[in-house]
Design an enzyme around this catalytic site. Structure first.
Site, mmCIF file in Angstrom:
data_model
loop_
_atom_site.group_PDB
_atom_site.id
_atom_site.type_symbol
_atom_site.label_atom_id
_atom_site.label_comp_id
_atom_site.label_asym_id
_atom_site.label_seq_id
_atom_site.Cartn_x
_atom_site.Cartn_y
_atom_site.Cartn_z
ATOM 1 N N CYS A 73 66.664 75.086 44.084
ATOM 2 C CA CYS A 73 67.717 75.181 43.066
ATOM 3 C C CYS A 73 68.625 76.374 43.341
ATOM 4 C CB CYS A 73 67.110 75.277 41.670
ATOM 5 S SG CYS A 73 65.958 76.646 41.447
ATOM 6 N N HIS A 79 64.797 79.417 37.374
ATOM 7 C CA HIS A 79 65.554 78.225 37.745
ATOM 8 C C HIS A 79 67.030 78.577 37.778
ATOM 9 C CE1 HIS A 79 66.458 74.034 38.306
ATOM 10 N NE2 HIS A 79 67.169 73.972 37.200
#
Length: 756
Positions: free
Chosen positions: A111, A681
């Site tokens: 990510c 994230h």
């Protein structure tokens, strides 16, 4: 159906001539993106990347088969689809969406890469540079600092696919492989920093697209009293003599760096290029620590407290903060780090709080008053106490047993004149009275003989006991000392553990044993000459523990009112971070400056100022803080404007007042980081260059958002576009101002040609 043509070339002809001839033979427009492959003797195909070299340099021989490949409408190459072994579904083939609104598949902790790529993909002038194939003429295959053009080509493939409007999401596995090949730190599938990948990618693209084919040596010159304007122009020209690419055109600006020697006052002024600004966040000088307070009163449950202390404070500051809540003097407190039912560390009052991490379990114990050790002065000894349970025998030898730690350890003050096993047993019985019930007279007549016999298996002096039926009561207040001094073993004039009377009593709940600091091994003889801390273990038989020890009550605690307190972090403005970045600072000892006047390294003062700013300004918020003892992420809310970020007050170069748009920026993308240091994230907010609509990119998921959703505590890297550049790009896209339209895409059929 494949087509084959034969053509003749000279060994001195370029590969580019072969490509243009193939385009003519197969009626492919020069605006179509094509590339060549050559079939080698083994039957496999190799790319002819550098079209500027001759056939002789490329080692092409007469009769070799050259294949021309044309990029598909969706931005992919037919050969990549063949190698991947996957074919698009009819729905995917017929999909037509907004160009640029395309997700990136997470390959496994990638990510961070997806976030950086989405931000960079939404820089308008850079994306146009790749979409219009201007990069093809600037690929630098010979740059020793570059990556043979492979990073630039891999990034171009991603951009063309994402902006083809024919994909909901794409799989960036080829790009990931290229990055891992040239930057080993990104190999595998570990989580990384999006800003670190962005830094590598910008540098890689710059070197792969550097227009300077042969770099000359350029010496950095000091101002030496010359005007700033003159020195800045010279520094930028020198930079461009070695670095000239679309990355420099788009992202590079110029610093003014001023160093002042603290000894001789020598001033050094240089101008240095930069690709992004890494700005610090104003850091709070306070921290919140959660602790458990254990009172000497056994009736009181441990209390959980949330304390506000100086970030660079000492253990004594922690005790003083707790004293305001409890009324207990800091001199009557001892601080310990408890881990796995034992004392991991018992702190001194002058130790730094930076050694304590937020995840540590900190217990603060009330002890009797402390005083210095003097002759003939009564003194209390603070003894660490562990709880252990005997495990059942593992074989037929009933004398064999194991011991397992449980519960919370204690720090107990014992008057020096009562240092005996008998007194210690009753003091501990009193301290445990909240969750240990005393046996009734009927219980005492019940099977206690076996407990005494079992005690013989504990190495001396562990046979406890309890000779007196009278309860001595709580610990008596008296002078007490710190761990390093008064808490050591008693001197020879006092009865130490090895001299304590070993009287055996039939009626008892547990036995006592001297142990090491881990509570894992018995010490039958205590060495009083070592000044080591005496540790005592309370050993429970499983049956006795089950009958008399209340585990639920032992684990109980109460929350003080302060636990609901939250240290409010006031939001900061982005301009404050930039101002902090340009504030004068003193160099650290690890990074001194060599003063040419003093001829030695000095801790000079340094000040950075902004001289010129780039078309696209990348601002990296330094949220991650690393010190010798701690690592933390700053979740401070930074308020940043979506439009009209004005840098006129920070740029020190004489300004053109007639063109204020040269110093104003609009936001175009944000890389977000959610979570902490160990995990997290990355996502992206980005403004589409064609529609002007903001979207939220979360790996392969893309959704529209409004501008008021963009600002958050997760903002990590900000991309700003200078307003004059935005106006110029809009003018280009107006009717009559745009580039000539590309001809219809050619059907991706592989053509081949024999080279004679």
């Amino acid at each position: 159906m494949d087509k084959t043509h034969t053509a003749e070339f000279s060994q001195t002809d370029s590969i580019d001539l072969v490509l243009r001839t193939a385009q003519d033979q197969f009626v492919v427009s020069p605006q179509e993106e094509t590339r060549l492959w050559v079939k080698n003797a083994e039957g496999s195909f190799e790319r002819l990347c550098n079209t500027r070299v001759s056939l002789r340099t490329a080692s092409l021989k007469s009769g070799q088969l050259v294949v021309m490949e044309t990029r598909s409408k969706d931005g992919t190459w037919p050969s990549q689809q063949t190698r991947a072994g996957s074919s698009a579904t009819k729905e995917e083939e017929e999909f037509h969406g907004q160009p640029g609104i395309c997700g990136l598949t997470n390959l496994g902790n990638t990510c961070f890469m997806n976030s950086a790529l989405q931000c960079l993909s939404n820089v308008p002038q850079l994306t146009e540079y790749f979409l219009k194939n201007r990069y093809l003429d600037e690929l630098n295959f010979c740059n020793p600092l570059g990556m043979k053009g492979e990073i630039a080509e891999a990034y171009a493939d991603l951009v063309k696919q994402a902006w083809s409007g024919r994909h909901r999401s794409i799989v960036p596995n080829v790009f990931k492989t290229k990055v891992g090949h040239f930057a080993s730190q990104f190999l595998g599938y570990q989580q990384h920093d999006s800003q670190e990948l962005l830094s590598f990618l910008l540098d890689g693209l710059h070197e792969d697209l550097n227009r300077v084919k042969k770099k000359e040596y350029v010496e950095q010159c000091d101002a030496a009293g010359r005007p700033d304007q003159e020195v800045a122009v010279e520094a930028w020209q020198n930079h461009k003599r070695r670095n000239d690419s679309v990355i420099v055109d788009t992202f590079h600006g110029l610093f003014k760096s001023t160093l002042v020697c603290p000894d001789c006052g020598n001033v050094s002024v240089t101008f240095d290029p930069f690709c992004y600004l890494s700005v610090p966040l104003p850091v709070s000088h306070k921290r919140v620590m959660e602790v458990f307070f254990v009172s000497m009163d056994p009736r009181r449950k441990p209390e959980q407290h949330r304390l506000v202390v100086p970030k660079k404070g000492k253990i004594s500051d922690l005790c003083m903060a707790l004293a305001k809540h409890t009324g207990v003097s800091p001199e009557r407190m001892m601080v310990a780090d408890v881990f796995s039912h034992r004392f991991y560390k018992i702190f001194q009052l002058d130790e730094s709080l930076s050694t304590i991490l937020d995840r540590d379990d900190i217990f603060i114990y009330e002890v009797s008053g402390r005083s210095s050790i003097t002759e003939n002065t009564r003194e209390d000894v603070v003894i660490p106490i562990y709880l252990r349970e005997r495990t059942p025998a593992r074989d037929y030898n009933s004398s064999y047993y194991g011991l397992m730690l449980f519960g919370h350890p204690l720090l107990v003050s014992v008057p020096r004149d009562r240092l005996s096993w008998d007194a210690l047993y009753h003091i501990l019985l009193y301290r445990l009275s909240r969750y240990v019930t005393r046996p009734s007279s009927d219980d005492e007549d019940d099977g206690d003989e076996k407990d005494v016999e079992g005690g013989k298996n504990i190495p001396k002096p562990g046979n406890v006991a309890g000779g007196s039926s009278q309860d001595p009561g709580p610990e008596q207040a008296g002078p007490s000392s710190g761990v390093a001094s008064g808490s050591r073993a008693p001197t020879d004039s006092s009865p130490g553990p090895s001299h304590w009377p070993q009287r055996t009593r039939r009626k008892h709940l547990f036995t006592l044993q001297t142990v090491n600091s881990n509570g894992t091994s018995d010490r039958s003889n205590f060495n009083e000459d070592t000044q080591a801390q005496p540790y005592i273990a309370i050993d429970w038989d499983p049956e006795m523990k089950k009958r008399y020890y209340d585990e639920v009550e032992a684990e109980g605690y109460v929350k003080h009112d302060c636990v609901g307190y939250v240290l409010k972090k006031a939001p900061v403005r982005l301009q404050e971070c930039i101002e902090l970045f340009t504030t004068m600072e003193t160099l650290e000892k690890e990074n001194p400056w060599y003063c040419p006047n003093c001829k030695q390294h000095q801790l000079a003062t340094k000040k950075l100022d902004l001289w010129t700013l780039p078309e696209t300004l990348i601002i990296h918020l330094k949220r991650f803080s690393y010190t010798k003892f701690s690592r933390e992420k700053l979740d401070t809310l930074v308020e940043f404007p979506i439009r009209d970020l004005d840098f006129s007050e920070f740029v020190i170069k004489p300004q053109d007042e007639s063109a204020p748009e040269l110093y104003k920026y609009d936001l175009i993308a944000v890389s977000n980081h959610y979570g902490g240091l160990r995990d997290g994230h990355y996502t992206t907010f980005a403004c589409n260059k064609d529609s002007g609509q903001w979207h939220y990119f979360d790996d392969n998921s893309v959704s529209p958002v409004t501008e008021n959703q963009i600002e958050s505590k997760a903002a990590y890297v900000l991309f700003y576009q200078r307003q004059d550049v935005a106006s110029r790009l809009k003018t280009k896209t107006q009717p009559g101002q745009s580039d000539p339209p590309a001809p219809p895409a050619y059907d991706p059929i592989s053509e081949s040609m024999d080279v004679n």
